[in-house]
Each structure stands twice: as structure tokens, then as C-alpha cells.
Design a protein around this motif. Structure first.
Motif, PDB file in Angstrom:
ATOM      1  N   TYR A  53      10.200  -7.894  -5.542  1.00  0.00           N
ATOM      2  CA  TYR A  53       9.689  -7.916  -4.169  1.00  0.00           C
ATOM      3  C   TYR A  53      10.821  -8.161  -3.167  1.00  0.00           C
ATOM      4  CZ  TYR A  53       4.941  -7.985  -6.072  1.00  0.00           C
ATOM      5  OH  TYR A  53       3.781  -7.665  -6.741  1.00  0.00           O
ATOM      6  N   TYR A 247     -13.054  -8.491   1.228  1.00  0.00           N
ATOM      7  CA  TYR A 247     -12.775  -9.437   0.132  1.00  0.00           C
ATOM      8  C   TYR A 247     -14.064  -9.758  -0.636  1.00  0.00           C
ATOM      9  CZ  TYR A 247      -8.121 -10.557   2.086  1.00  0.00           C
ATOM     10  OH  TYR A 247      -6.828 -10.501   2.521  1.00  0.00           O
ATOM     11  N   THR A 263      -1.030 -10.520   3.697  1.00  0.00           N
ATOM     12  CA  THR A 263      -0.631 -10.916   5.039  1.00  0.00           C
ATOM     13  C   THR A 263       0.151 -12.230   5.027  1.00  0.00           C
ATOM     14  OG1 THR A 263      -1.450 -11.443   7.258  1.00  0.00           O
ATOM     15  CG2 THR A 263      -2.872 -12.092   5.417  1.00  0.00           C
TER      16      THR A 263
HETATM   17  N1  LIG Z   1       0.928  -5.944  -9.574  1.00  0.00           N
HETATM   18  C1  LIG Z   1       1.287  -4.989  -8.756  1.00  0.00           C
HETATM   19  O1  LIG Z   1       1.676  -3.885  -9.174  1.00  0.00           O
HETATM   20  C2  LIG Z   1       1.215  -5.225  -7.278  1.00  0.00           C
HETATM   21  C3  LIG Z   1       1.393  -4.154  -6.387  1.00  0.00           C
HETATM   22  C4  LIG Z   1       1.313  -4.414  -5.013  1.00  0.00           C
HETATM   23  C5  LIG Z   1       1.076  -5.708  -4.559  1.00  0.00           C
HETATM   24  N2  LIG Z   1       0.923  -6.732  -5.457  1.00  0.00           N
HETATM   25  C6  LIG Z   1       0.620  -8.108  -4.991  1.00  0.00           C
HETATM   26  O2  LIG Z   1      -0.488  -8.017  -4.106  1.00  0.00           O
HETATM   27  C7  LIG Z   1      -0.170  -8.680  -2.891  1.00  0.00           C
HETATM   28  C8  LIG Z   1      -0.952  -8.077  -1.762  1.00  0.00           C
HETATM   29  O3  LIG Z   1      -0.594  -6.697  -1.578  1.00  0.00           O
HETATM   30  P1  LIG Z   1      -0.642  -6.071  -0.130  1.00  0.00           P
HETATM   31  O4  LIG Z   1       0.321  -6.745   0.761  1.00  0.00           O
HETATM   32  O5  LIG Z   1      -0.549  -4.603  -0.264  1.00  0.00           O
HETATM   33  O6  LIG Z   1      -2.136  -6.541   0.276  1.00  0.00           O
HETATM   34  P2  LIG Z   1      -3.188  -6.150   1.391  1.00  0.00           P
HETATM   35  O7  LIG Z   1      -3.827  -7.430   1.789  1.00  0.00           O
HETATM   36  O8  LIG Z   1      -4.040  -5.047   0.903  1.00  0.00           O
HETATM   37  O9  LIG Z   1      -2.341  -5.553   2.605  1.00  0.00           O
HETATM   38  C9  LIG Z   1      -1.576  -6.381   3.441  1.00  0.00           C
HETATM   39  C10 LIG Z   1      -1.322  -5.607   4.720  1.00  0.00           C
HETATM   40  O10 LIG Z   1      -2.551  -5.551   5.448  1.00  0.00           O
HETATM   41  C11 LIG Z   1      -2.310  -5.963   6.759  1.00  0.00           C
HETATM   42  N3  LIG Z   1      -3.488  -6.664   7.297  1.00  0.00           N
HETATM   43  C12 LIG Z   1      -4.107  -7.739   6.763  1.00  0.00           C
HETATM   44  N4  LIG Z   1      -5.154  -8.122   7.547  1.00  0.00           N
HETATM   45  C13 LIG Z   1      -5.168  -7.264   8.583  1.00  0.00           C
HETATM   46  C14 LIG Z   1      -6.000  -7.127   9.721  1.00  0.00           C
HETATM   47  N5  LIG Z   1      -7.026  -7.957   9.940  1.00  0.00           N
HETATM   48  N6  LIG Z   1      -5.741  -6.119  10.598  1.00  0.00           N
HETATM   49  C15 LIG Z   1      -4.695  -5.281  10.378  1.00  0.00           C
HETATM   50  N7  LIG Z   1      -3.871  -5.357   9.311  1.00  0.00           N
HETATM   51  C16 LIG Z   1      -4.097  -6.335   8.425  1.00  0.00           C
HETATM   52  C17 LIG Z   1      -1.138  -6.920   6.675  1.00  0.00           C
HETATM   53  O11 LIG Z   1      -0.493  -6.983   7.924  1.00  0.00           O
HETATM   54  P3  LIG Z   1       0.011  -8.402   8.512  1.00  0.00           P
HETATM   55  O12 LIG Z   1       1.077  -8.876   7.577  1.00  0.00           O
HETATM   56  O13 LIG Z   1       0.495  -8.030   9.877  1.00  0.00           O
HETATM   57  O14 LIG Z   1      -1.166  -9.329   8.576  1.00  0.00           O
HETATM   58  C18 LIG Z   1      -0.285  -6.281   5.598  1.00  0.00           C
HETATM   59  O15 LIG Z   1       0.551  -5.277   6.143  1.00  0.00           O
HETATM   60  C19 LIG Z   1       1.351  -8.588  -2.792  1.00  0.00           C
HETATM   61  O16 LIG Z   1       1.905  -9.600  -1.958  1.00  0.00           O
HETATM   62  C20 LIG Z   1       1.752  -8.773  -4.233  1.00  0.00           C
HETATM   63  O17 LIG Z   1       1.794 -10.157  -4.524  1.00  0.00           O
HETATM   64  C21 LIG Z   1       0.981  -6.515  -6.807  1.00  0.00           C
END
Ligand SMILES: NC(=O)c1ccc[n+]([C@@H]2O[C@H](COP(=O)([O-])OP(=O)(O)OC[C@H]3O[C@@H](n4cnc5c(N)ncnc54)[C@H](OP(=O)(O)O)[C@@H]3O)[C@@H](O)[C@H]2O)c1
Length: 298
Positions: A53, A247, A263
Motif C-alpha cells: 500500500y 455497509y 476513507t
Molecule cells: N485484499 C485486497 O486485495 C484489497 C484490495 C483493495 C483494498 N483493500 C483494503 O480495503 C480497504 C478499503 O478499500 P477502498 O479504499 O477501495 O474502500 P472504499 O470504502 O470502497 O472506497 C474509499 C473511497 O471512497 C471515498 N468515499 C468514502 N465515503 C464517501 C462519501 N460519503 N462520498 C464520497 N466519497 C466517499 C473515499 O474518499 P475520502 O477518502 O475522500 O473519504 C475513498 O476515496 C483498503 O484500505 C485496504 O485496506 C484490500
């Protein structure tokens, strides 16, 4: 906060703080420490990492901001990290590849502990299936890190049920979870055997990108416009936000799903916490499924 039991020595909070975006967030060390403390106060005690990451930076950013400053917080959290992805250039390689050899896993484990500022993680996951791996060797590596006390539990991520069965057949310890993409954006893993397999093994799942990486809020694709319309109506009905409904769509599933938030905004993480108490009806769950797929079940 609801807890999800994975083993005798590991319970995750149903909302897990994901650290993939901490490098991009540009939070100062104090702001990141403040965010982690707010999460712990909310009951979000499980924290998800991976060596890759932020281009191999996020674990160290976390270690510097949190555990090297406040080592006493270590016992209040469950740390998860992964092993087995090698990004381009890391060893002078031209392409990204997945590598689950014993040497690579043991090396990544030691590096993660050093960067995070801890002597053990609560859970180590093989990040992605390596098509060239010898499962006996991968299993040996996983048993070794557990014997050494460097990981208390092991599991996998992005594994098909058959890949999990194969790896488990070489292991004398259980794989305690499969971390998969599960969301209103990507509903496929509910129907391809991944959920059935988790039920069969009596293990919970972890959902990555539960908000579809943010697409659910921003994308102008027909699918997301359709989803937003349905999610908004259901959110209004429950006097909540669409994030909470997204969620809750995962949390109501009986297989037991822990969602990893992406986020870095505490108020947005709170929406996930709120969702742990939100009940959705069968009708609402299917309305969301139908909006995501663009067709009703037959
Ligand atoms: N095992 C795997 O292969 C794998 C792959 C990918 C990810 N992961 C894990 O999963 C975690 C989450 O992944 P993800 O970051 O893609 O999760 P996500 O929660 O689906 O997406 C996060 C994104 O959504 C935005 N967001 C959240 N709430 C919002 C709202 N109310 N309005 C507008 N935008 C909003 C965030 O922006 P803001 O930051 O501006 O709030 C951020 O850019 C990662 O941190 C990692 O630990 C694992």
C-alpha cells in the motif's frame, strides 16, 4: 461495535480501518494518530494493511505516526497485514507479480513488523493467489510465521474456494478468513461460491472496497446512477445516509462480513459504525441487488 470471531485468539470489529490510502491522504502524523484514536473510541479496533500500500510506504507511515509514538495502543487493536504481491521495480522486475514462496513470505513478514512497529500481527493474509506457488511451500511459510509468534492467525485474500481448499489441505492450522471484494458495486462474489465456501468452512469474510472505491458516490455510469436512486430512497426511509445503507447491505448477511473502510475521514467511518445497527428487509436487499445488476432475479 459488533465483533466477528475468527478464532480463539482473534475477534475483529465489524468495521475495520483500511490503510491503503493513508499515503495519498497527506494526513500529518498527528492527524493520523488522531484518526486512529477516534477509530478505537468508536470501537473500530481492527486495522488492515499490506506491504504494497502506498508503494510500500503505508505500513511505515502508520508505524511512525501511531505505534512508535503510542506503543500502548498496540494492545487495543488487531493488526492485519498481507504478503505476496511484488510491485514493478521492487526487485528490478518489469511487471507486477504475485509470489507466495516461503522466502518471500518470511521476508515480507519481517519487513511489515519492522515498519508497523510491532512484534506480531493478529492476522497475516496471502494477498492474492500465486499461480506459480507450490502450496506445500506456502503452507510451510504460514505455519512458520505462526510458530515464530509473528502472526497469530493466517488467512487469504482474493482466493477462489478451490484455491482455499488446496492451500488448506497442506496446512495444519486453519485459514480463518478470505478477504474479498464484496459490495453493491461488485455483487459477483455473493453468487460464485465464495459465500457458500465461507459458510462451509464456518469462517467469516472480509469485504474490501465496500463503497466500490467511491464509485457509488461519483460515477456517472448508468449502473451507479441507478444504484444511487435506490440507495437514496432506502436511506430516506431509514433516516440515514446512503453510505450506511451500502455497509448495512453487507452487514445483514448471515455469513458474517467485516467491512474495511477506505476513507481517512472519521465522520465517514462513523457511517459504517452506524450501519452495524441498521436492519434491511429482504425487499430492500433485493432492490439494491437489482439496481446493481440492472435486472431482477428470475
Ligand atoms: N485484499 C485486497 O486485495 C484489497 C484490495 C483493495 C483494498 N483493500 C483494503 O480495503 C480497504 C478499503 O478499500 P477502498 O479504499 O477501495 O474502500 P472504499 O470504502 O470502497 O472506497 C474509499 C473511497 O471512497 C471515498 N468515499 C468514502 N465515503 C464517501 C462519501 N460519503 N462520498 C464520497 N466519497 C466517499 C473515499 O474518499 P475520502 O477518502 O475522500 O473519504 C475513498 O476515496 C483498503 O484500505 C485496504 O485496506 C484490500
Amino acid at each position: 461495535m459488533k465483533k466477528i470471531k475468527l478464532s480463539e485468539n482473534l475477534e475483529l470489529s465489524q468495521v475495520v480501518m483500511g490503510c491503503m490510502r493513508i499515503a495519498d491522504s497527506n494526513l500529518t502524523e498527528n492527524e493520523l494518530l488522531d484518526l486512529v484514536e477516534k477509530c478505537l473510541d468508536m470501537g473500530v479496533t481492527s486495522i488492515d494493511h499490506a506491504p504494497v500500500y502506498g508503494g510500500y510506504t503505508c505500513e511505515k507511515i502508520f508505524g511512525d505516526a501511531v505505534l512508535r509514538k503510542r506503543p500502548e495502543l498496540r494492545d487495543k487493536m488487531q493488526l492485519i497485514t498481507k504478503a505476496g504481491i511484488v510491485c514493478p521495480g521492487h526487485y528490478g522486475n518489469k511487471t507486477i507479480y504475485y509470489k507466495s514462496t516461503k522466502e518471500e513470505i518470511l521476508k515480507e513478514m519481517d519487513e511489515s513488523l519492522e515498519k508497523l512497529g510491532t512484534d506480531h500481527v493478529d492476522l497475516l493474509l496471502i494477498h492474492r493467489p500465486d499461480p506459480l506457488a507450490d502450496p506445500a511451500e506456502t503452507a510451510d511459510a504460514l505455519e512458520t510465521v505462526v510458530k515464530q509468534g509473528k502472526a497469530l492467525n493466517v488467512g487469504v485474500s482474493n482466493f477462489l474456494p478451490s484455491q482455499m481448499t488446496m492451500l488448506q489441505s497442506y496446512l495444519n492450522i486453519p485459514l480463518v478468513t478470505n478477504q474479498m471484494e464484496l459490495s453493491v458495486k461488485n455483487t459477483e462474489n455473493f453468487f460464485n461460491g465464495v459465500v457458500d465456501d465461507a459458510f462451509t468452512r464456518r469462517i467469516p469474510l472480509m469485504a474490501w472496497s465496500p463503497l466500490g472505491g467511491g464509485d457509488v458516490f461519483k460515477s456517472t455510469d448508468e449502473k451507479f446512477v441507478r444504484l444511487r436512486t435506490v440507495l437514496t430512497a432506502i436511506a430516506e426511509e431509514h433516516k440515514t445516509t446512503i453510505d450506511a445503507v451500502i455497509y448495512a447491505w453487507l452487514f445483514v448477511h448471515p455469513v458474517r462480513i467485516a467491512a474495511i473502510t477506505g476513507t481517512m475521514n472519521a465522520d465517514r467511518i462513523q457511517k459504517a459504525v452506524d450501519a452495524t445497527e441498521l436492519e434491511l428487509s429482504y425487499d430492500e436487499w433485493y432492490q439494491i441487488l437489482e439496481a446493481s445488476r440492472g435486472y431482477a432475479v428470475p
